[in-house]
Design a protein around this motif. Sequence first.
Motif, PDB file in Angstrom:
ATOM      1  N   ASP A   1      56.730  48.471  47.993  1.00 44.39           N
ATOM      2  CA  ASP A   1      56.275  49.853  47.978  1.00 44.39           C
ATOM      3  C   ASP A   1      54.967  49.920  47.200  1.00 44.39           C
ATOM      4  N   THR A   2      54.114  50.852  47.572  1.00 43.99           N
ATOM      5  CA  THR A   2      52.786  50.980  46.978  1.00 43.99           C
ATOM      6  C   THR A   2      52.553  52.415  46.508  1.00 43.99           C
TER       7      THR A   2
ATOM      8  N   GLY B   1      51.552  55.887  40.509  1.00 45.52           N
ATOM      9  CA  GLY B   1      50.421  56.084  39.607  1.00 45.52           C
ATOM     10  C   GLY B   1      49.082  56.169  40.295  1.00 45.52           C
ATOM     11  N   MET B   2      49.047  56.698  41.519  1.00 43.60           N
ATOM     12  CA  MET B   2      47.767  56.885  42.212  1.00 43.60           C
ATOM     13  C   MET B   2      46.881  57.795  41.380  1.00 43.60           C
ATOM     14  N   ASN B   3      45.631  57.390  41.216  1.00 40.55           N
ATOM     15  CA  ASN B   3      44.689  58.126  40.381  1.00 40.55           C
ATOM     16  C   ASN B   3      43.632  58.779  41.249  1.00 40.55           C
ATOM     17  N   ALA B   4      43.362  60.049  41.001  1.00 39.94           N
ATOM     18  CA  ALA B   4      42.410  60.780  41.826  1.00 39.94           C
ATOM     19  C   ALA B   4      41.015  60.173  41.779  1.00 39.94           C
ATOM     20  N   ASN B   5      40.636  59.603  40.629  1.00 42.53           N
ATOM     21  CA  ASN B   5      39.326  58.959  40.544  1.00 42.53           C
ATOM     22  C   ASN B   5      39.197  57.801  41.519  1.00 42.53           C
ATOM     23  N   ASN B   6      40.304  57.063  41.723  1.00 43.10           N
ATOM     24  CA  ASN B   6      40.280  55.934  42.643  1.00 43.10           C
ATOM     25  C   ASN B   6      40.531  56.336  44.085  1.00 43.10           C
ATOM     26  N   ALA B   7      41.164  57.486  44.282  1.00 45.61           N
ATOM     27  CA  ALA B   7      41.446  57.938  45.646  1.00 45.61           C
ATOM     28  C   ALA B   7      40.216  58.583  46.300  1.00 45.61           C
TER      29      ALA B   7
ATOM     30  N   ALA C   1      41.682  45.594  37.705  1.00 45.85           N
ATOM     31  CA  ALA C   1      41.520  46.939  38.260  1.00 45.85           C
ATOM     32  C   ALA C   1      42.805  47.456  38.882  1.00 45.85           C
ATOM     33  N   SER C   2      43.913  47.282  38.152  1.00 47.46           N
ATOM     34  CA  SER C   2      45.220  47.670  38.673  1.00 47.46           C
ATOM     35  C   SER C   2      45.268  49.155  39.018  1.00 47.46           C
ATOM     36  N   HIS C   3      45.993  49.438  40.087  1.00 45.03           N
ATOM     37  CA  HIS C   3      46.153  50.784  40.648  1.00 45.03           C
ATOM     38  C   HIS C   3      44.848  51.344  41.194  1.00 45.03           C
ATOM     39  N   GLY C   4      43.833  50.493  41.331  1.00 42.36           N
ATOM     40  CA  GLY C   4      42.594  50.881  41.972  1.00 42.36           C
ATOM     41  C   GLY C   4      42.300  49.927  43.117  1.00 42.36           C
ATOM     42  N   TYR C   5      41.020  49.545  43.258  1.00 37.66           N
ATOM     43  CA  TYR C   5      40.661  48.510  44.231  1.00 37.66           C
ATOM     44  C   TYR C   5      40.768  47.184  43.493  1.00 37.66           C
ATOM     45  N   GLU C   6      41.891  46.512  43.680  1.00 35.84           N
ATOM     46  CA  GLU C   6      42.315  45.418  42.818  1.00 35.84           C
ATOM     47  C   GLU C   6      41.681  44.090  43.239  1.00 35.84           C
ATOM     48  N   ARG C   7      41.647  43.143  42.279  1.00 36.47           N
ATOM     49  CA  ARG C   7      41.099  41.818  42.568  1.00 36.47           C
ATOM     50  C   ARG C   7      41.942  40.729  41.913  1.00 36.47           C
ATOM     51  N   SER C   8      42.255  39.692  42.696  1.00 36.96           N
ATOM     52  CA  SER C   8      42.898  38.495  42.175  1.00 36.96           C
ATOM     53  C   SER C   8      42.149  37.295  42.736  1.00 36.96           C
ATOM     54  N   HIS C   9      42.762  36.119  42.682  1.00 36.46           N
ATOM     55  CA  HIS C   9      42.101  34.903  43.167  1.00 36.46           C
ATOM     56  C   HIS C   9      43.172  33.960  43.696  1.00 36.46           C
ATOM     57  N   VAL C  10      42.785  33.130  44.655  1.00 38.14           N
ATOM     58  CA  VAL C  10      43.752  32.194  45.236  1.00 38.14           C
ATOM     59  C   VAL C  10      44.282  31.220  44.190  1.00 38.14           C
ATOM     60  N   GLU C  11      43.502  30.934  43.124  1.00 45.07           N
ATOM     61  CA  GLU C  11      43.990  30.048  42.066  1.00 45.07           C
ATOM     62  C   GLU C  11      45.118  30.713  41.269  1.00 45.07           C
ATOM     63  N   GLY C  12      44.994  32.014  41.010  1.00 44.90           N
ATOM     64  CA  GLY C  12      46.079  32.731  40.348  1.00 44.90           C
ATOM     65  C   GLY C  12      47.332  32.752  41.200  1.00 44.90           C
ATOM     66  N   MET C  13      47.143  32.947  42.491  1.00 42.03           N
ATOM     67  CA  MET C  13      48.256  32.893  43.442  1.00 42.03           C
ATOM     68  C   MET C  13      48.914  31.517  43.423  1.00 42.03           C
ATOM     69  N   LYS C  14      48.089  30.469  43.457  1.00 44.72           N
ATOM     70  CA  LYS C  14      48.592  29.093  43.451  1.00 44.72           C
ATOM     71  C   LYS C  14      49.360  28.794  42.172  1.00 44.72           C
ATOM     72  N   ASN C  15      48.816  29.186  41.026  1.00 47.86           N
ATOM     73  CA  ASN C  15      49.479  28.911  39.755  1.00 47.86           C
ATOM     74  C   ASN C  15      50.820  29.634  39.648  1.00 47.86           C
ATOM     75  N   THR C  16      50.903  30.830  40.214  1.00 49.08           N
ATOM     76  CA  THR C  16      52.167  31.565  40.210  1.00 49.08           C
ATOM     77  C   THR C  16      53.202  30.863  41.084  1.00 49.08           C
ATOM     78  N   PHE C  17      52.781  30.452  42.266  1.00 42.51           N
ATOM     79  CA  PHE C  17      53.670  29.708  43.162  1.00 42.51           C
ATOM     80  C   PHE C  17      54.167  28.422  42.494  1.00 42.51           C
ATOM     81  N   LEU C  18      53.260  27.688  41.849  1.00 46.10           N
ATOM     82  CA  LEU C  18      53.641  26.438  41.214  1.00 46.10           C
ATOM     83  C   LEU C  18      54.570  26.656  40.026  1.00 46.10           C
TER      84      LEU C  18
END
Length: 343
Positions: free
Chosen positions: A71-72, A93-99, A319-336
């Motif tokens: 859910d989002t 927690g949708m924020n009007a500034n980000n919407a 930038a949580s609850h906004g236009y968010e950014r992660s990286h494939v390395e963070g994804m990989k480290n979580t999987f591992l």
Amino acid sequence: MDKYLDYILEQMKNLLAIDSPSGYTQKAANYLMAEYERLGYHPQKTVKGGVLVDLESGDVKHGVLLEAHVDTLGAMVSEIKENGRLKITPIGGMNANNAEAENCRIVTRFDGIYEGTCQLVNASIHVNGEYDKTGRSFDTVEIVLDEPVTDKESVAALGISTGDYVCFEPRTVITRSGYIKSRFLDDKLSAAILLGYAKYVKDENVSLKNRVYQHMTVFEEVGHGGAASVPDGVKDVISVDMGCVGNSLSCTERQVSICAKDSRGPYHYDLVTSLVKTARDMGLAYAVDVYPHYGSDADVALTAGYDVRHGLIGAGVYASHGYERSHVEGMKNTFLLLKGYLG
């Protein structure tokens, strides 16, 4: 390894393309049911609408429940204005500034889907002399429909009414340098990681020491996603959710974050220590942080009365609850980390 990372990215993009603000998640849940079945599992739909699956390996007397949520954030129509614009109320927690200035879809109950944009009331700078001074809130932004409507009656004639969902465009991008940018990485990135782990267990015929279950919850953003459906025998509940990135925190988007404490209190000391030791022994890029404004499905499981240990990990997300950014390395480290911790 690469085939699992490619699969995770594919599933992330597929999930992000499905609108699923809290309460309107049936399409995302149906997608998960079909994907788990395709992987060879036997998922169950919970009464609340989430998806629970047994990875079918390990001792059922000491189960581990992995939780992510699909859910989002979003919004709901709260009023049709006299001028044909829509007043909305946030979901989660949708924020009007980000919407503001985001494209969206209005999902009617019986008459299809319409498109629109969330704008400041009187949004033209060349007309509105108070544009810069206006505080952004859900009283000062509105949905402008991409339909030739000018009054309340013409909007009602489309079938749009109070209580209809407003779903915001995710705008998913994966850059050449490996950064993942989108709305709603919280928590569809983690949901995809759990699918990747389920695929790994099945493809490699992994024999797990402890029974592992996965629960894709559908009400996390409004506070009760993990309040039910903990299988018998589960001793540990681990939320796989977004890791916080920001001032005073050490995590980056390229790391797996291990949360020691959030706004509801500390996570179980022994479980957190085991996660940290696993990450350290494996040489993973990780960080241990305290999240100042956060709550998880694992927290909620304890609040609901379950006698379990709880933990929280996730790829770093900025930038949580906004236009968010992660990286494939963070994804990989979580999987591992999941792979190493669960054996």
